[in-house]
Design a protein around this motif. Structure first.
Motif, PDB file in Angstrom:
ATOM      1  N   SER A  16      -4.617   6.649 -38.761  1.00  0.00           N
ATOM      2  CA  SER A  16      -5.853   7.364 -39.095  1.00  0.00           C
ATOM      3  C   SER A  16      -6.382   8.207 -37.938  1.00  0.00           C
ATOM      4  O   SER A  16      -7.079   9.203 -38.163  1.00  0.00           O
ATOM      5  N   ASP A  17      -6.054   7.845 -36.694  1.00  0.00           N
ATOM      6  CA  ASP A  17      -6.547   8.611 -35.550  1.00  0.00           C
ATOM      7  C   ASP A  17      -5.667   9.808 -35.217  1.00  0.00           C
ATOM      8  O   ASP A  17      -6.060  10.685 -34.446  1.00  0.00           O
ATOM      9  N   VAL A  57      -4.382  12.058 -31.075  1.00  0.00           N
ATOM     10  CA  VAL A  57      -3.445  13.104 -30.679  1.00  0.00           C
ATOM     11  C   VAL A  57      -3.109  13.925 -31.917  1.00  0.00           C
ATOM     12  O   VAL A  57      -3.329  13.489 -33.052  1.00  0.00           O
ATOM     13  N   THR A  58      -2.578  15.104 -31.699  1.00  0.00           N
ATOM     14  CA  THR A  58      -2.098  15.948 -32.794  1.00  0.00           C
ATOM     15  C   THR A  58      -0.574  15.978 -32.738  1.00  0.00           C
ATOM     16  O   THR A  58      -0.003  16.288 -31.695  1.00  0.00           O
ATOM     17  N   PRO A 107      -3.837  10.950 -24.616  1.00  0.00           N
ATOM     18  CA  PRO A 107      -4.903  11.200 -25.599  1.00  0.00           C
ATOM     19  C   PRO A 107      -5.340  12.663 -25.584  1.00  0.00           C
ATOM     20  O   PRO A 107      -5.464  13.283 -24.526  1.00  0.00           O
ATOM     21  N   GLY A 108      -5.556  13.206 -26.776  1.00  0.00           N
ATOM     22  CA  GLY A 108      -6.007  14.577 -26.914  1.00  0.00           C
ATOM     23  C   GLY A 108      -4.910  15.610 -26.861  1.00  0.00           C
ATOM     24  O   GLY A 108      -5.175  16.807 -27.038  1.00  0.00           O
TER      25      GLY A 108
END
Length: 253
Positions: free
Chosen positions: A134-135, A117-118, A94-95
């Motif tokens: 969506s996240d 996450v990107t 995550p992140g």
């Protein structure tokens, strides 16, 4: 028992219609033939217009020329590719900021990613899969679409990628040789070379059949690989190709 030729062809064409893409190994296992026989069958089927030969297999005549639906793309995944994608997914935290390359295994990874996450990608299919998450912050590299490779490229993308210290870059491989990882297109090899320099972790996700394939453009040397994910454990000879620091993960281990 090995099938008669006509029966084999019927079964291979049925599978090709269902999955759109078959490797030599897929055909060997499906109809119980040797690698040489599978190669001869691919040549004969391609010559008859049943499909189009690729490096290491055969694809349907429409593959790469239409945008498949989500459900159609799911049919491409063997159990081995799904297991490899699961191994790769465990490396995403995550992140984090990640690059995901174009390949059917990494498409499965893209379809499996959830959470904040990107993800950067130049793959059309990955972008479609990630667009419903969506996240996920999705960043798609622009440029001209390579219709066969199904990726976008613009020279300015190389400068953009070089400035990003990706937590990991997940890269597919067209071919793996003792002196490096190879790709069929010069511009895509430049993308992979840039990622190998920029990313904190280089993760190559590749079936071992790629050790027997040749491609013209080298992306980076094998010692740039931090983690190699394959469908089976490597032989002692194959392990000798890779640097001691490279983590070797087998999906079926």
């Amino acid at each position: 028992m090995t099938m008669y030729r006509e029966k084999r062809f019927e079964e291979i064409k049925r599978l090709l219609a269902e999955r759109k893409e078959l490797s030599i190994e897929d055909i060997m296992h499906a109809v119980g033939v040797s690698r040489d026989t599978a190669r001869r069958d691919i040549v004969a089927l391609a010559d008859s217009g049943a499909g189009r030969r690729t490096r290491g297999g055969i694809v349907s005549l429409t593959f790469g020329h239409t945008v498949p639906s989500y459900s159609e793309r799911l049919k491409l995944f063997s159990a081995e590719k799904t297991a490899m994608a699961s191994r790769a997914l465990a490396l995403i935290k995550p992140g984090g900021v990640y690059f995901v390359d174009d390949s059917t295994t990494l498409l499965k990874l893209s379809q499996s990613i959830d959470g904040e996450v990107t993800i950067y990608t130049h793959s059309l299919d990955n972008a479609i899969a990630l667009s419903v998450k969506s996240d996920v912050t999705l960043r798609v590299l622009g440029g001209k679409l390579n219709h066969h490779g199904r990726y976008f490229f613009a020279p300015q993308s190389l400068a953009e990628l070089s400035r990003i210290a990706f937590d990991a870059a997940f890269i597919g491989a067209t071919a793996i040789a003792q002196d490096g990882v190879y790709f069929p297109y010069a511009d895509d090899a430049e993308v992979k070379a840039t990622l190998a320099e920029a990313a904190r972790q280089v993760v190559v996700v590749s079936e071992t059949q790629k050790f027997q394939i040749q491609a013209p453009y080298r992306g980076f040397a094998l010692d740039a690989i931090d983690t190699l994910i394959t469908e089976r454990p490597l032989t002692a000879s194959e392990r000798g190709w890779f640097a001691p620091h490279t983590s070797l993960l087998a999906a079926n281990a």
